[in-house]
Design a protein around this motif. Structure first.
Motif, PDB file in Angstrom:
ATOM      1  N   ILE A 294       0.863  -1.187   0.000  1.00 18.82           N
ATOM      2  CA  ILE A 294       0.000   0.000   0.000  1.00 18.82           C
ATOM      3  C   ILE A 294       0.895   1.231   0.000  1.00 18.82           C
ATOM      4  O   ILE A 294       1.728   1.414   0.883  1.00 18.82           O
ATOM      5  N   SER A 295       0.731   2.042  -1.025  1.00 23.03           N
ATOM      6  CA  SER A 295       1.543   3.247  -1.188  1.00 23.03           C
ATOM      7  C   SER A 295       0.646   4.458  -1.405  1.00 23.03           C
ATOM      8  O   SER A 295      -0.491   4.319  -1.860  1.00 23.03           O
ATOM      9  N   ALA A 296       1.191   5.622  -1.093  1.00 25.26           N
ATOM     10  CA  ALA A 296       0.443   6.871  -1.265  1.00 25.26           C
ATOM     11  C   ALA A 296       1.368   8.043  -1.012  1.00 25.26           C
ATOM     12  O   ALA A 296       2.345   7.913  -0.276  1.00 25.26           O
ATOM     13  N   PRO A 297       1.047   9.192  -1.567  1.00 24.00           N
ATOM     14  CA  PRO A 297       1.742  10.407  -1.134  1.00 24.00           C
ATOM     15  C   PRO A 297       1.459  10.644   0.354  1.00 24.00           C
ATOM     16  O   PRO A 297       0.425  10.214   0.871  1.00 24.00           O
ATOM     17  N   SER A 298       2.366  11.289   1.040  1.00 22.02           N
ATOM     18  CA  SER A 298       2.201  11.568   2.470  1.00 22.02           C
ATOM     19  C   SER A 298       0.913  12.347   2.723  1.00 22.02           C
ATOM     20  O   SER A 298       0.583  13.280   1.997  1.00 22.02           O
TER      21      SER A 298
ATOM     22  N   ALA B 201      -4.892   7.494  -3.310  1.00 20.80           N
ATOM     23  CA  ALA B 201      -4.765   8.844  -3.868  1.00 20.80           C
ATOM     24  C   ALA B 201      -5.711   9.806  -3.149  1.00 20.80           C
ATOM     25  O   ALA B 201      -6.787   9.414  -2.706  1.00 20.80           O
ATOM     26  N   PRO B 202      -5.315  11.070  -3.051  1.00 27.14           N
ATOM     27  CA  PRO B 202      -6.219  12.069  -2.480  1.00 27.14           C
ATOM     28  C   PRO B 202      -7.253  12.459  -3.537  1.00 27.14           C
ATOM     29  O   PRO B 202      -7.020  12.257  -4.739  1.00 27.14           O
ATOM     30  N   PRO B 203      -8.407  13.004  -3.122  1.00 25.67           N
ATOM     31  CA  PRO B 203      -9.380  13.451  -4.125  1.00 25.67           C
ATOM     32  C   PRO B 203      -8.799  14.545  -5.017  1.00 25.67           C
ATOM     33  O   PRO B 203      -9.133  14.634  -6.193  1.00 25.67           O
TER      34      PRO B 203
ATOM     35  N   VAL C  80      -5.097  17.574  -4.976  1.00 27.64           N
ATOM     36  CA  VAL C  80      -3.912  18.056  -4.261  1.00 27.64           C
ATOM     37  C   VAL C  80      -4.296  19.089  -3.188  1.00 27.64           C
ATOM     38  O   VAL C  80      -3.708  19.123  -2.109  1.00 27.64           O
ATOM     39  N   GLU C  81      -5.315  19.895  -3.471  1.00 25.75           N
ATOM     40  CA  GLU C  81      -5.749  20.905  -2.491  1.00 25.75           C
ATOM     41  C   GLU C  81      -6.261  20.238  -1.213  1.00 25.75           C
ATOM     42  O   GLU C  81      -6.010  20.707  -0.102  1.00 25.75           O
ATOM     43  N   ALA C  82      -6.967  19.114  -1.368  1.00 25.63           N
ATOM     44  CA  ALA C  82      -7.468  18.372  -0.206  1.00 25.63           C
ATOM     45  C   ALA C  82      -6.306  17.814   0.601  1.00 25.63           C
ATOM     46  O   ALA C  82      -6.350  17.790   1.840  1.00 25.63           O
ATOM     47  N   LEU C  83      -5.264  17.378  -0.090  1.00 26.09           N
ATOM     48  CA  LEU C  83      -4.081  16.863   0.597  1.00 26.09           C
ATOM     49  C   LEU C  83      -3.416  17.968   1.417  1.00 26.09           C
ATOM     50  O   LEU C  83      -3.057  17.756   2.581  1.00 26.09           O
ATOM     51  N   ARG C  84      -3.282  19.154   0.839  1.00 24.09           N
ATOM     52  CA  ARG C  84      -2.680  20.273   1.563  1.00 24.09           C
ATOM     53  C   ARG C  84      -3.494  20.587   2.821  1.00 24.09           C
ATOM     54  O   ARG C  84      -2.936  20.792   3.897  1.00 24.09           O
ATOM     55  N   ALA C  85      -4.805  20.579   2.692  1.00 27.92           N
ATOM     56  CA  ALA C  85      -5.674  20.867   3.844  1.00 27.92           C
ATOM     57  C   ALA C  85      -5.492  19.829   4.953  1.00 27.92           C
ATOM     58  O   ALA C  85      -5.467  20.167   6.136  1.00 27.92           O
ATOM     59  N   ARG C  86      -5.338  18.556   4.571  1.00 28.68           N
ATOM     60  CA  ARG C  86      -5.121  17.494   5.563  1.00 28.68           C
ATOM     61  C   ARG C  86      -3.805  17.695   6.301  1.00 28.68           C
ATOM     62  O   ARG C  86      -3.737  17.551   7.523  1.00 28.68           O
ATOM     63  N   LEU C  87      -2.764  18.006   5.542  1.00 31.19           N
ATOM     64  CA  LEU C  87      -1.455  18.207   6.161  1.00 31.19           C
ATOM     65  C   LEU C  87      -1.472  19.413   7.101  1.00 31.19           C
ATOM     66  O   LEU C  87      -0.903  19.369   8.189  1.00 31.19           O
ATOM     67  N   GLU C  88      -2.138  20.483   6.672  1.00 33.68           N
ATOM     68  CA  GLU C  88      -2.242  21.671   7.531  1.00 33.68           C
ATOM     69  C   GLU C  88      -3.040  21.352   8.788  1.00 33.68           C
ATOM     70  O   GLU C  88      -2.728  21.840   9.876  1.00 33.68           O
TER      71      GLU C  88
ATOM     72  N   ASP D 103     -11.473   9.769  -0.527  1.00 38.90           N
ATOM     73  CA  ASP D 103     -12.307  10.952  -0.318  1.00 38.90           C
ATOM     74  C   ASP D 103     -13.144  10.744   0.938  1.00 38.90           C
ATOM     75  O   ASP D 103     -13.294  11.626   1.762  1.00 38.90           O
ATOM     76  N   ASP D 104     -13.669   9.528   1.065  1.00 40.65           N
ATOM     77  CA  ASP D 104     -14.430   9.122   2.248  1.00 40.65           C
ATOM     78  C   ASP D 104     -13.667   7.946   2.860  1.00 40.65           C
ATOM     79  O   ASP D 104     -13.533   6.894   2.234  1.00 40.65           O
ATOM     80  N   LEU D 105     -13.156   8.123   4.099  1.00 42.15           N
ATOM     81  CA  LEU D 105     -12.275   7.129   4.702  1.00 42.15           C
ATOM     82  C   LEU D 105     -12.934   5.755   4.824  1.00 42.15           C
ATOM     83  O   LEU D 105     -12.334   4.740   4.461  1.00 42.15           O
ATOM     84  N   ALA D 106     -14.164   5.708   5.319  1.00 37.48           N
ATOM     85  CA  ALA D 106     -14.840   4.417   5.502  1.00 37.48           C
ATOM     86  C   ALA D 106     -14.979   3.669   4.182  1.00 37.48           C
ATOM     87  O   ALA D 106     -14.773   2.458   4.106  1.00 37.48           O
ATOM     88  N   GLN D 107     -15.308   4.403   3.131  1.00 43.31           N
ATOM     89  CA  GLN D 107     -15.442   3.802   1.805  1.00 43.31           C
ATOM     90  C   GLN D 107     -14.086   3.317   1.296  1.00 43.31           C
ATOM     91  O   GLN D 107     -13.981   2.221   0.713  1.00 43.31           O
ATOM     92  N   ALA D 108     -13.042   4.114   1.512  1.00 47.30           N
ATOM     93  CA  ALA D 108     -11.697   3.721   1.068  1.00 47.30           C
ATOM     94  C   ALA D 108     -11.252   2.449   1.790  1.00 47.30           C
ATOM     95  O   ALA D 108     -10.674   1.548   1.171  1.00 47.30           O
TER      96      ALA D 108
END
Length: 198
Positions: A16-20, A132-134, A136-144, A178-183
């Motif tokens: 299982i791989s993914a961007p941070s 994958a994140p939905p 890149v903007e969503a990824l930035r928001a998660r990291l922040e 996008d939705d953790l439970a679904q993922a």
């Protein structure tokens, strides 16, 4: 009485791989907590210092710079990567064998290049899943939202994520978190289907 003893089957490899910041560790931990799939977490090695609460041999094998370089030279890694300048992560061959030789499936939480390398090494004995994140903007928001890194570190991670997303087509499956439970459900279905094909 059947006197034929079935040889213990070797476990299979789940990559299982993914961007941070895309939730791969959360997904893996959710599946491990459920306990419905016989799989054990492969502990990665790194030369970074432990964060608060992290333990050697549990979260990571924490190696010194010299120990990590010696292990590379000895061919002890199935994959390793210099993720940031001077910052290495890798999967020790003996860690994968320890779990699969005992008949358990092993799950590897590795960076995207490492995921591609492990899949190439183990072929049909491994399944590779890209989280994958939905966007890149969503990824930035998660990291922040984590509040654990500076703005500069977040910029560095987001820039790297944009590059890492280009590796998704090299994986067997891509799951959008996008939705953790679904993922979690999607990843669980992929793994169950894969290990049922032994």
């Amino acid at each position: 009485m059947d006197l034929h003893i079935k040889a213990m089957e070797t476990g299979r490899i789940i990559i299982i791989s993914a961007p941070s910041g895309c939730g791969k560790s959360t997904i893996i931990n959710s599946l491990l907590d459920r306990g419905e799939i016989d799989m054990q977490f492969s502990v990665s090695a790194t030369n970074r210092s432990p964060r608060q609460g992290e333990r050697h041999g549990v979260n990571y094998y924490f190696l010194t710079d010299a120990e990590f370089q010696d292990s590379i030279a000895a061919g002890e890694f199935v994959e390793y990567e210099e993720v940031y300048p001077g910052r290495y992560y890798g999967t020790l061959r003996r860690e994968v064998s320890r779990i699969t030789d005992a008949g358990h499936n092993v799950v590897l939480d590795v960076d995207v290049k490492g995921g591609v390398r492990v899949k190439e090494l183990y072929g049909s004995d491994a399944v590779s899943i890209f989280i994958a994140p939905p966007c890149v903007e969503a990824l930035r928001a998660r990291l922040e939202g984590r509040g654990t890194e500076s703005a500069e570190q977040i910029d560095q991670r987001v820039g790297r994520a944009q590059y890492e997303l280009s590796f998704a087509p090299q994986f067997d499956h891509t799951v959008i978190n996008d939705d953790l439970a679904q993922a979690v459900r999607e990843v669980e279905q992929i793994i169950k289907k894969f290990i049922s094909r032994k």
